[in-house]
Design a protein around this motif. Structure first.
Motif, PDB file in Angstrom:
ATOM      1  N   MET A   1       0.748  -1.134   0.287  1.00 36.72           N
ATOM      2  CA  MET A   1       0.100  -0.119   0.160  1.00 36.72           C
ATOM      3  C   MET A   1       0.776   1.142   0.561  1.00 36.72           C
ATOM      4  SD  MET A   1      -3.253   0.944   2.917  1.00 36.72           S
ATOM      5  CE  MET A   1      -3.428  -0.434   2.670  1.00 36.72           C
ATOM      6  N   GLU A   2       0.223   2.059  -0.190  1.00 35.44           N
ATOM      7  CA  GLU A   2       1.124   3.579  -0.607  1.00 35.44           C
ATOM      8  C   GLU A   2       1.189   3.913   1.026  1.00 35.44           C
ATOM      9  OE1 GLU A   2      -0.912   6.164  -3.775  1.00 35.44           O
ATOM     10  OE2 GLU A   2      -0.832   4.418  -4.853  1.00 35.44           O
ATOM     11  N   SER A   3       2.836   4.472   1.518  1.00 39.17           N
ATOM     12  CA  SER A   3       2.877   4.706   2.114  1.00 39.17           C
ATOM     13  C   SER A   3       1.365   6.447   2.384  1.00 39.17           C
ATOM     14  CB  SER A   3       4.093   5.463   2.148  1.00 39.17           C
ATOM     15  OG  SER A   3       4.563   5.949   1.691  1.00 39.17           O
ATOM     16  N   MET A   4       1.827   7.074   1.267  1.00 35.27           N
ATOM     17  CA  MET A   4       0.699   8.394   1.847  1.00 35.27           C
ATOM     18  C   MET A   4      -0.950   7.876   2.244  1.00 35.27           C
ATOM     19  SD  MET A   4       0.492  11.823   2.618  1.00 35.27           S
ATOM     20  CE  MET A   4       0.645  13.313   1.302  1.00 35.27           C
ATOM     21  N   LEU A   5      -1.607   6.778   1.615  1.00 37.62           N
ATOM     22  CA  LEU A   5      -2.632   5.893   1.888  1.00 37.62           C
ATOM     23  C   LEU A   5      -2.203   5.854   3.020  1.00 37.62           C
ATOM     24  CD1 LEU A   5      -5.292   5.869   0.860  1.00 37.62           C
ATOM     25  CD2 LEU A   5      -4.830   3.831  -0.427  1.00 37.62           C
ATOM     26  N   ARG A   6      -1.562   4.923   3.651  1.00 42.84           N
ATOM     27  CA  ARG A   6      -1.266   4.422   4.670  1.00 42.84           C
ATOM     28  C   ARG A   6      -1.371   5.176   5.695  1.00 42.84           C
ATOM     29  NH1 ARG A   6       1.706  -0.244   6.977  1.00 42.84           N
ATOM     30  NH2 ARG A   6       2.564  -0.066   8.548  1.00 42.84           N
ATOM     31  N   GLN A   7      -0.659   6.050   5.398  1.00 41.94           N
ATOM     32  CA  GLN A   7      -0.401   7.261   6.826  1.00 41.94           C
ATOM     33  C   GLN A   7      -2.086   8.016   6.989  1.00 41.94           C
ATOM     34  OE1 GLN A   7       2.147  10.099   5.146  1.00 41.94           O
ATOM     35  NE2 GLN A   7       4.075   8.874   6.569  1.00 41.94           N
ATOM     36  N   GLN A   8      -2.604   8.120   6.022  1.00 44.57           N
ATOM     37  CA  GLN A   8      -3.651   8.506   6.182  1.00 44.57           C
ATOM     38  C   GLN A   8      -5.105   8.033   6.269  1.00 44.57           C
ATOM     39  OE1 GLN A   8      -4.663   9.637   1.757  1.00 44.57           O
ATOM     40  NE2 GLN A   8      -4.216  11.908   1.587  1.00 44.57           N
ATOM     41  N   ILE A   9      -4.664   6.392   5.994  1.00 41.86           N
ATOM     42  CA  ILE A   9      -5.526   6.040   7.038  1.00 41.86           C
ATOM     43  C   ILE A   9      -5.365   5.316   8.723  1.00 41.86           C
ATOM     44  CG2 ILE A   9      -6.416   3.066   7.115  1.00 41.86           C
ATOM     45  CD1 ILE A   9      -6.119   2.817   4.278  1.00 41.86           C
ATOM     46  N   GLN A  10      -4.275   5.611   8.849  1.00 42.97           N
ATOM     47  CA  GLN A  10      -3.751   5.287  10.617  1.00 42.97           C
ATOM     48  C   GLN A  10      -4.316   6.675  11.308  1.00 42.97           C
ATOM     49  OE1 GLN A  10       0.057   4.507   9.336  1.00 42.97           O
ATOM     50  NE2 GLN A  10       0.103   2.074   9.930  1.00 42.97           N
ATOM     51  N   ALA A  11      -4.434   7.496  10.313  1.00 35.51           N
ATOM     52  CA  ALA A  11      -3.803   8.473  11.323  1.00 35.51           C
ATOM     53  C   ALA A  11      -6.386   8.785  11.058  1.00 35.51           C
ATOM     54  CB  ALA A  11      -4.045   9.911  10.731  1.00 35.51           C
ATOM     55  N   ALA A  12      -6.863   8.761  10.410  1.00 38.96           N
ATOM     56  CA  ALA A  12      -8.274   8.124  10.104  1.00 38.96           C
ATOM     57  C   ALA A  12      -8.537   7.203  11.181  1.00 38.96           C
ATOM     58  CB  ALA A  12      -8.459   7.857   9.133  1.00 38.96           C
ATOM     59  N   CYS A  13      -7.945   6.092  11.504  1.00 39.65           N
ATOM     60  CA  CYS A  13      -8.317   5.167  12.782  1.00 39.65           C
ATOM     61  C   CYS A  13      -8.492   5.662  13.759  1.00 39.65           C
ATOM     62  CB  CYS A  13      -8.089   4.076  11.943  1.00 39.65           C
ATOM     63  SG  CYS A  13      -7.653   2.618  11.003  1.00 39.65           S
ATOM     64  N   ASP A  14      -6.532   6.363  13.743  1.00 37.71           N
ATOM     65  CA  ASP A  14      -6.255   7.299  15.427  1.00 37.71           C
ATOM     66  C   ASP A  14      -7.898   8.013  16.136  1.00 37.71           C
ATOM     67  OD1 ASP A  14      -5.022   5.699  15.720  1.00 37.71           O
ATOM     68  OD2 ASP A  14      -3.129   7.997  15.003  1.00 37.71           O
ATOM     69  N   ASP A  15      -8.485   9.233  14.206  1.00 38.85           N
ATOM     70  CA  ASP A  15      -9.618  10.265  14.706  1.00 38.85           C
ATOM     71  C   ASP A  15     -11.007   9.301  15.041  1.00 38.85           C
ATOM     72  OD1 ASP A  15      -7.707  12.012  14.515  1.00 38.85           O
ATOM     73  OD2 ASP A  15      -8.411  12.618  12.433  1.00 38.85           O
ATOM     74  N   VAL A  16     -10.782   8.119  14.477  1.00 37.82           N
ATOM     75  CA  VAL A  16     -12.384   7.091  14.636  1.00 37.82           C
ATOM     76  C   VAL A  16     -12.326   6.727  16.252  1.00 37.82           C
ATOM     77  CG1 VAL A  16     -13.989   5.664  13.917  1.00 37.82           C
ATOM     78  CG2 VAL A  16     -13.102   6.727  12.550  1.00 37.82           C
ATOM     79  N   HIS A  17     -10.925   6.342  16.571  1.00 35.06           N
ATOM     80  CA  HIS A  17     -10.844   5.490  18.006  1.00 35.06           C
ATOM     81  C   HIS A  17     -11.000   6.353  19.217  1.00 35.06           C
ATOM     82  CE1 HIS A  17      -8.292   3.772  21.044  1.00 35.06           C
ATOM     83  NE2 HIS A  17      -8.952   2.408  20.260  1.00 35.06           N
ATOM     84  N   ARG A  18     -11.269   7.889  18.716  1.00 33.01           N
ATOM     85  CA  ARG A  18     -10.790   8.930  19.531  1.00 33.01           C
ATOM     86  C   ARG A  18     -12.094   9.389  19.577  1.00 33.01           C
ATOM     87  NH1 ARG A  18      -5.645  10.582  18.182  1.00 33.01           N
ATOM     88  NH2 ARG A  18      -6.449  11.487  16.693  1.00 33.01           N
ATOM     89  N   ASP A  19     -12.639   8.756  18.641  1.00 41.97           N
ATOM     90  CA  ASP A  19     -14.455  10.207  19.491  1.00 41.97           C
ATOM     91  C   ASP A  19     -15.355   8.939  18.186  1.00 41.97           C
ATOM     92  OD1 ASP A  19     -16.757  10.316  19.060  1.00 41.97           O
ATOM     93  OD2 ASP A  19     -16.431  12.820  18.867  1.00 41.97           O
TER      94      ASP A  19
END
Length: 89
Positions: A1-19
């Motif tokens: 998976m492209e590193s930029m997309l991977r980072q975006q997914i990880q950041a979005a997962c963090d946001d959803v995990h928090r709220d």
């Protein structure tokens, strides 16, 4: 998976995990996951509802006392009943 997309997914997962009630974060994660699946569709078959249900059934069969396994299976079965699962028809 492209590193930029991977980072975006990880950041979005963090946001959803928090709220988990943050609709914008959930929508962003949904769009990113859809894009990741579409980009890789030629390489690998995306998981479908039937496969997910079989995996959840296996988990409940192996550990019927596990509440998380039961809840995952209930969610999948509810998704089919609500009409949100296209592959179940």
């Amino acid at each position: 998976m492209e590193s930029m997309l991977r980072q975006q997914i990880q950041a979005a997962c963090d946001d959803v995990h928090r709220d988990p009630d943050d609709r914008a974060a959930c929508d962003r994660l949904h769009r990113l996951l859809t894009a990741a699946t579409a980009n890789r569709a030629e390489v690998e078959q995306p998981l479908n509802w039937h496969h997910l249900v079989r995996m959840a059934c296996d988990e409940v069969y192996d550990a019927p006392e596990d509440p998380e396994a039961r809840h995952r299976l209930l969610l999948l079965l509810a998704a089919r009943g609500s009409g949100t699962c296209q592959s179940a028809t």
